[in-house]
Motif scaffolding. Structure first.
Motif, PDB file in Angstrom:
ATOM      1  N   PRO A 191       0.808  -1.226   0.000  1.00 31.60           N
ATOM      2  CA  PRO A 191       0.000   0.000   0.000  1.00 31.60           C
ATOM      3  C   PRO A 191       0.842   1.277   0.000  1.00 31.60           C
ATOM      4  O   PRO A 191       2.018   1.264   0.382  1.00 31.60           O
ATOM      5  N   LEU A 192       0.211   2.380  -0.398  1.00 34.71           N
ATOM      6  CA  LEU A 192       0.852   3.694  -0.288  1.00 34.71           C
ATOM      7  C   LEU A 192      -0.231   4.770  -0.191  1.00 34.71           C
ATOM      8  O   LEU A 192      -0.985   5.005  -1.139  1.00 34.71           O
ATOM      9  N   TYR A 193      -0.304   5.411   0.976  1.00 40.50           N
ATOM     10  CA  TYR A 193      -1.241   6.509   1.232  1.00 40.50           C
ATOM     11  C   TYR A 193      -0.546   7.846   0.993  1.00 40.50           C
ATOM     12  O   TYR A 193       0.651   7.990   1.276  1.00 40.50           O
ATOM     13  N   MET A 194      -1.313   8.844   0.534  1.00 44.18           N
ATOM     14  CA  MET A 194      -0.756  10.165   0.268  1.00 44.18           C
ATOM     15  C   MET A 194      -1.758  11.239   0.699  1.00 44.18           C
ATOM     16  O   MET A 194      -2.971  11.015   0.648  1.00 44.18           O
ATOM     17  N   ALA A 195      -1.241  12.406   1.089  1.00 45.88           N
ATOM     18  CA  ALA A 195      -2.112  13.521   1.452  1.00 45.88           C
ATOM     19  C   ALA A 195      -1.410  14.835   1.175  1.00 45.88           C
ATOM     20  O   ALA A 195      -0.227  15.003   1.515  1.00 45.88           O
ATOM     21  N   ASN A 196      -2.128  15.770   0.550  1.00 48.55           N
ATOM     22  CA  ASN A 196      -1.638  17.127   0.374  1.00 48.55           C
ATOM     23  C   ASN A 196      -1.970  17.920   1.635  1.00 48.55           C
ATOM     24  O   ASN A 196      -3.137  17.976   2.049  1.00 48.55           O
ATOM     25  N   LEU A 197      -0.964  18.529   2.238  1.00 51.14           N
ATOM     26  CA  LEU A 197      -1.134  19.207   3.513  1.00 51.14           C
ATOM     27  C   LEU A 197      -1.161  20.720   3.348  1.00 51.14           C
ATOM     28  O   LEU A 197      -0.801  21.262   2.293  1.00 51.14           O
ATOM     29  N   SER A 198      -1.580  21.410   4.414  1.00 55.67           N
ATOM     30  CA  SER A 198      -1.808  22.856   4.343  1.00 55.67           C
ATOM     31  C   SER A 198      -0.525  23.657   4.152  1.00 55.67           C
ATOM     32  O   SER A 198      -0.574  24.822   3.735  1.00 55.67           O
ATOM     33  N   ASP A 199       0.646  23.085   4.430  1.00 56.35           N
ATOM     34  CA  ASP A 199       1.905  23.817   4.251  1.00 56.35           C
ATOM     35  C   ASP A 199       2.475  23.646   2.844  1.00 56.35           C
ATOM     36  O   ASP A 199       3.613  24.042   2.570  1.00 56.35           O
ATOM     37  N   GLY A 200       1.695  23.040   1.943  1.00 59.45           N
ATOM     38  CA  GLY A 200       2.140  22.862   0.561  1.00 59.45           C
ATOM     39  C   GLY A 200       2.915  21.593   0.313  1.00 59.45           C
ATOM     40  O   GLY A 200       3.424  21.377  -0.787  1.00 59.45           O
ATOM     41  N   SER A 201       3.003  20.736   1.300  1.00 60.42           N
ATOM     42  CA  SER A 201       3.768  19.503   1.140  1.00 60.42           C
ATOM     43  C   SER A 201       2.842  18.327   0.830  1.00 60.42           C
ATOM     44  O   SER A 201       1.635  18.366   1.090  1.00 60.42           O
ATOM     45  N   LEU A 202       3.442  17.291   0.275  1.00 64.70           N
ATOM     46  CA  LEU A 202       2.781  15.995   0.117  1.00 64.70           C
ATOM     47  C   LEU A 202       3.412  15.042   1.117  1.00 64.70           C
ATOM     48  O   LEU A 202       4.634  14.867   1.123  1.00 64.70           O
ATOM     49  N   ALA A 203       2.583  14.427   1.955  1.00 65.70           N
ATOM     50  CA  ALA A 203       3.068  13.397   2.877  1.00 65.70           C
ATOM     51  C   ALA A 203       2.605  12.042   2.370  1.00 65.70           C
ATOM     52  O   ALA A 203       1.522  11.917   1.796  1.00 65.70           O
ATOM     53  N   PHE A 204       3.433  11.020   2.560  1.00 71.79           N
ATOM     54  CA  PHE A 204       3.048   9.672   2.139  1.00 71.79           C
ATOM     55  C   PHE A 204       3.530   8.668   3.176  1.00 71.79           C
ATOM     56  O   PHE A 204       4.484   8.921   3.924  1.00 71.79           O
ATOM     57  N   ALA A 205       2.844   7.521   3.211  1.00 74.73           N
ATOM     58  CA  ALA A 205       3.203   6.478   4.178  1.00 74.73           C
ATOM     59  C   ALA A 205       2.580   5.162   3.749  1.00 74.73           C
ATOM     60  O   ALA A 205       1.589   5.126   3.016  1.00 74.73           O
ATOM     61  N   SER A 206       3.161   4.067   4.246  1.00 77.06           N
ATOM     62  CA  SER A 206       2.650   2.739   3.932  1.00 77.06           C
ATOM     63  C   SER A 206       1.273   2.487   4.526  1.00 77.06           C
ATOM     64  O   SER A 206       0.489   1.706   3.982  1.00 77.06           O
ATOM     65  N   GLU A 207       0.975   3.107   5.643  1.00 80.41           N
ATOM     66  CA  GLU A 207      -0.319   2.946   6.279  1.00 80.41           C
ATOM     67  C   GLU A 207      -0.853   4.315   6.668  1.00 80.41           C
ATOM     68  O   GLU A 207      -0.091   5.274   6.854  1.00 80.41           O
ATOM     69  N   LEU A 208      -2.175   4.376   6.823  1.00 84.15           N
ATOM     70  CA  LEU A 208      -2.801   5.637   7.200  1.00 84.15           C
ATOM     71  C   LEU A 208      -2.271   6.118   8.541  1.00 84.15           C
ATOM     72  O   LEU A 208      -2.123   7.329   8.751  1.00 84.15           O
ATOM     73  N   LYS A 209      -1.943   5.198   9.460  1.00 84.29           N
ATOM     74  CA  LYS A 209      -1.451   5.618  10.768  1.00 84.29           C
ATOM     75  C   LYS A 209      -0.140   6.390  10.649  1.00 84.29           C
ATOM     76  O   LYS A 209       0.177   7.207  11.519  1.00 84.29           O
ATOM     77  N   GLY A 210       0.626   6.159   9.576  1.00 82.08           N
ATOM     78  CA  GLY A 210       1.823   6.960   9.356  1.00 82.08           C
ATOM     79  C   GLY A 210       1.478   8.406   9.069  1.00 82.08           C
ATOM     80  O   GLY A 210       2.137   9.335   9.561  1.00 82.08           O
ATOM     81  N   LEU A 211       0.435   8.632   8.262  1.00 81.83           N
ATOM     82  CA  LEU A 211      -0.016   9.999   7.991  1.00 81.83           C
ATOM     83  C   LEU A 211      -0.659  10.626   9.226  1.00 81.83           C
ATOM     84  O   LEU A 211      -0.542  11.828   9.462  1.00 81.83           O
ATOM     85  N   LEU A 212      -1.363   9.813  10.007  1.00 85.73           N
ATOM     86  CA  LEU A 212      -2.023  10.337  11.208  1.00 85.73           C
ATOM     87  C   LEU A 212      -1.022  10.890  12.215  1.00 85.73           C
ATOM     88  O   LEU A 212      -1.385  11.708  13.067  1.00 85.73           O
ATOM     89  N   ALA A 213       0.232  10.463  12.116  1.00 84.77           N
ATOM     90  CA  ALA A 213       1.268  10.984  13.016  1.00 84.77           C
ATOM     91  C   ALA A 213       1.702  12.389  12.635  1.00 84.77           C
ATOM     92  O   ALA A 213       2.431  13.034  13.384  1.00 84.77           O
ATOM     93  N   HIS A 214       1.279  12.868  11.448  1.00 85.18           N
ATOM     94  CA  HIS A 214       1.629  14.221  11.006  1.00 85.18           C
ATOM     95  C   HIS A 214       0.598  15.202  11.562  1.00 85.18           C
ATOM     96  O   HIS A 214      -0.605  15.039  11.347  1.00 85.18           O
ATOM     97  N   PRO A 215       1.026  16.242  12.261  1.00 88.29           N
ATOM     98  CA  PRO A 215       0.065  17.136  12.936  1.00 88.29           C
ATOM     99  C   PRO A 215      -0.816  17.939  11.987  1.00 88.29           C
ATOM    100  O   PRO A 215      -1.855  18.463  12.416  1.00 88.29           O
ATOM    101  N   LEU A 216      -0.444  18.073  10.727  1.00 90.98           N
ATOM    102  CA  LEU A 216      -1.234  18.870   9.795  1.00 90.98           C
ATOM    103  C   LEU A 216      -2.303  18.066   9.058  1.00 90.98           C
ATOM    104  O   LEU A 216      -3.074  18.625   8.279  1.00 90.98           O
ATOM    105  N   LEU A 217      -2.366  16.775   9.285  1.00 87.40           N
ATOM    106  CA  LEU A 217      -3.380  15.974   8.602  1.00 87.40           C
ATOM    107  C   LEU A 217      -4.749  16.221   9.218  1.00 87.40           C
ATOM    108  O   LEU A 217      -4.947  16.068  10.418  1.00 87.40           O
ATOM    109  N   ARG A 218      -5.713  16.567   8.375  1.00 91.13           N
ATOM    110  CA  ARG A 218      -7.091  16.748   8.831  1.00 91.13           C
ATOM    111  C   ARG A 218      -7.755  15.381   9.004  1.00 91.13           C
ATOM    112  O   ARG A 218      -7.500  14.458   8.245  1.00 91.13           O
ATOM    113  N   ARG A 219      -8.638  15.284   9.994  1.00 93.70           N
ATOM    114  CA  ARG A 219      -9.296  14.005  10.280  1.00 93.70           C
ATOM    115  C   ARG A 219     -10.800  14.101  10.043  1.00 93.70           C
ATOM    116  O   ARG A 219     -11.603  13.615  10.831  1.00 93.70           O
TER     117      ARG A 219
END
Length: 632
Positions: free
Chosen positions: A146-174
């Motif tokens: 798997p590979l999850y991705m999210a565009n964040l408010s600071d203009g960056s793209l974050a990616f991780a093997s699991e959603l919990k990896g993205l959830l560790a990023h403080p800028l991810l909206r839930r």
């Protein structure tokens, strides 16, 4: 097998805090307990957790290429890496390790995105090219990794093997996506085109994305697809010989490991075939493990035991019973997104059993999709014959009308339960197959939704993208289209997600030899009679394995990895069933009518209807919402 994470600034390259990357990888430590690493540069950061399988000491990640131009983080295995290594060395590449990670780097530097077609394996990886200042994200053909991705408010793209990896990023909206809830209630999982959280996406199987600092948003590019439009010629003997050769190659290539290796053995055709070919290729007894149930009608351990004895494997088994329900919160946490395939529970248990003795386990997943082994595929092929005789103008009003008024008699003998068949025949082939695959029919979903939820959906129904996928398939027949949809939609969203999360939760690498892409491409070209003969699906595979396996194993009715949820929710777990309808978490969403939930729960417990799959869906949704701390 590993976990990867990263941050990439698509606009102005900003510094990346390595502690942020470390928090993302630490959230996935189960995917790689043997080590980890973080690397950052201006505008980019990559992180990795490692489960050592090949070149145990010599391939730490993030990995820098020999010429120090590119940096890699990689999750998966490349089975033909030795052949690629030899080819690349002849072309001038230099290597400092003995593993497959450095081969990916060299292949990228030699061929760019075209390197993907040369990789035989399961993978999700990110390469940052320091010279070109680009990030290359890629996922394997079938979506094993798997590979999850999210565009964040600071203009960056974050990616991780699991959603919990993205959830560790403080800028991810839930924030929950109501369209994903509709998808989930339909299929029992959130398919790859959606995520339970708005703004999060999954890189589709067989796709890559190339991102550049300061460049425009980059779409995902499809680099591989399965084509059902051709047909092989040749005798049954010739086709069978080709199939056996490809199956042997798939199994033997996946037996490469520097750690203990074994196999899951259910006693069905596919896992038994894998074990038979492993035993044929191994000098040592194959390690096998099985999971059974306390409901005798659903327990297949006797068949698994027979295969284990036949091939003299080192066999172990364990029983799952209602007491395992206590682990449901752990199960929900493995998947992050709601996931209601009830076979995830025994799959997790068999992974735990395997991990006590091995680090790599081969499975039989993928053969049903590729060779038409599901009953729904056989039924669909027969329904398509009816559709070819009766025009839609007749089928729609007559058969569809009958289907609408026919009672849903879950308690009745199978021949009297004609409602689903009539509804399917009244629809197009694509709509009928979507109905066959769905866990919860559109009529039931509409009954459960509140008016507020219907407004949020704004006319969207989860079947729409599935039907479009089937209609646009490179295919010649309705059976082709059904198999294509199973390989592209069901397989990555349900089967492979289930195996990846449950195996990685216990730091076990699972491999799928029957998903070797050459084998699946061969299967896609088989004539109809080699796939379905009479009421038998997967006919050529069964015929080919007659020299290895008993006929009663090959030709007994398909059972599948079925968990006795219906019986449990009427018996020892009926209080848990009632608690679903009164859950404050479910009620607070405003998505469902509480009174209707209570009514269907009591109907199930009384035995007047079977709502077990829907109740299990709601249970897992309840747990997932709580775990994710979703805002509505």
């Amino acid at each position: 097998m590993c976990g990867i994470a990263g941050i990439f600034h698509c606009g102005t390259p900003k510094p990346v805090d390595p502690r942020r990357i470390e928090r993302m990888t630490d959230a996935m430590v189960h995917r790689g307990p043997d080590g980890g690493g973080v690397w950052t540069d201006q505008g980019v950061g990559l992180g990795h957790r490692r489960l050592s399988i090949i070149d145990i000491e010599g391939s730490p990640q993030p990995m820098l290429s020999a010429d120090e131009r590119a940096m890699l983080v990689f999750n998966g295995e490349i089975y033909n890496y030795r052949d690629l290594r030899r080819e690349l060395k002849e072309l001038g590449a230099r290597f400092h390790t003995d593993g497959d990670s450095e081969v990916i780097l060299a292949a990228w530097q030699k061929w760019g995105p075209a390197c993907l077609s040369r990789l035989d394996g399961m993978f999700a990886f990110a390469i940052y090219d320091r010279t070109e200042r680009v990030l290359f994200l890629a996922r394997d053909r079938f979506g094993v990794k798997p590979l999850y991705m999210a565009n964040l408010s600071d203009g960056s793209l974050a990616f991780a093997s699991e959603l919990k990896g993205l959830l560790a990023h403080p800028l991810l909206r839930r924030q929950a996506d109501p369209l994903a809830v509709e998808d989930y209630l339909t299929w029992g999982y959130v398919p790859d085109h959606r995520c339970i959280l708005k703004g999060v996406e999954k890189l589709p199987a067989g796709h890559y994305r190339l991102l550049r600092h300061g460049g425009p948003p980059a779409p995902s590019v499809q680099w591989w697809d399965i084509d059902f439009s051709g047909r092989h010629s040749g005798s049954t003997a010739d086709l069978s010989a080709q199939l056996l050769h490809l199956m042997r190659e798939g199994v033997e290539s996946r037996m490469t490991a520097d750690v203990p290796l074994g196999a899951f053995l259910s006693g069905g055709v596919d896992s038994s075939s894998v074990v038979a070919l492993m035993a044929d290729a191994s000098r040592e007894p194959v390690n096998t493990c099985s999971i059974g149930f306390d409901v005798a009608a659903l327990d297949e351990t006797g068949y698994a035991r027979r295969i284990a004895e036949r091939f003299e494997t080192d066999h172990r088994e364990r029983i799952v019973d209602p007491d395992d329900f206590g682990a449901v919160d752990l199960l929900a946490g493995m998947f992050d997104e709601p996931f209601a395939d009830a076979s995830a529970l025994p799959t997790w248990r068999v992974c735990q059993l395997a991990r006590e003795h091995v680090t790599v386990a081969l499975s039989g997943d993928g053969a049903d999709e590729a060779f038409a082994g599901y009953r729904r595929q056989v039924f669909h092929a027969r329904e398509e014959q009816v559709r070819s005789i009766l025009p839609q103008a007749l089928r729609g009003p007559i058969l569809g009308g009958l289907g609408r008024i026919w009672p849903k008699a879950d308690w009745a003998p199978r021949p009297l339960r004609a409602k689903s068949t009539l509804q399917a025949l009244g629809a197009t082939g694509e709509e009928g197959y979507a109905r066959a695959l769905a866990v919860t029919a559109p009529e039931m979903r509409s009954q459960l939704y509140t008016d507020a939820m219907e407004r949020q959906l704004d006319g969207y129904r989860a079947e729409q993208p599935f039907v479009e996928l089937m209609r646009n398939a490179p295919a010649r027949s309705g059976l082709d289209r059904a198999q294509y949809a199973d390989l592209k939609f069901w397989l990555p969203g349900d089967i492979l997600t289930k195996v990846d999360r449950t195996s990685m939760a216990v730091s076990l690498e699972a491999r799928e030899p029957l998903l070797d892409h050459r084998l699946v491409e061969f299967a896609a070209g088989l004539p109809y009679g080699a796939r379905i003969k009479g009421r038998q699906g997967k006919w050529l595979l069964k015929h080919t394995m007659e020299r290895f396996l008993p006929r009663d194993v090959l030709y007994r009715p398909k059972q599948g990895f079925v968990t006795p949820i219906a019986e449990w929710l009427r018996g020892p777990l009926q209080n848990e069933a009632r608690a679903i309808a009164t859950s404050a978490t479910i009620a607070d969403t405003g998505w469902f009518s509480t009174s209707r939930l209570k009514r269907l729960t009591e109907n199930h417990i009384s035995g007047s209807a079977d709502h077990s799959r829907l109740l299990w869906q709601l249970l897992m949704l309840d747990r997932s919402i709580g775990n994710l701390a979703i805002t509505l």
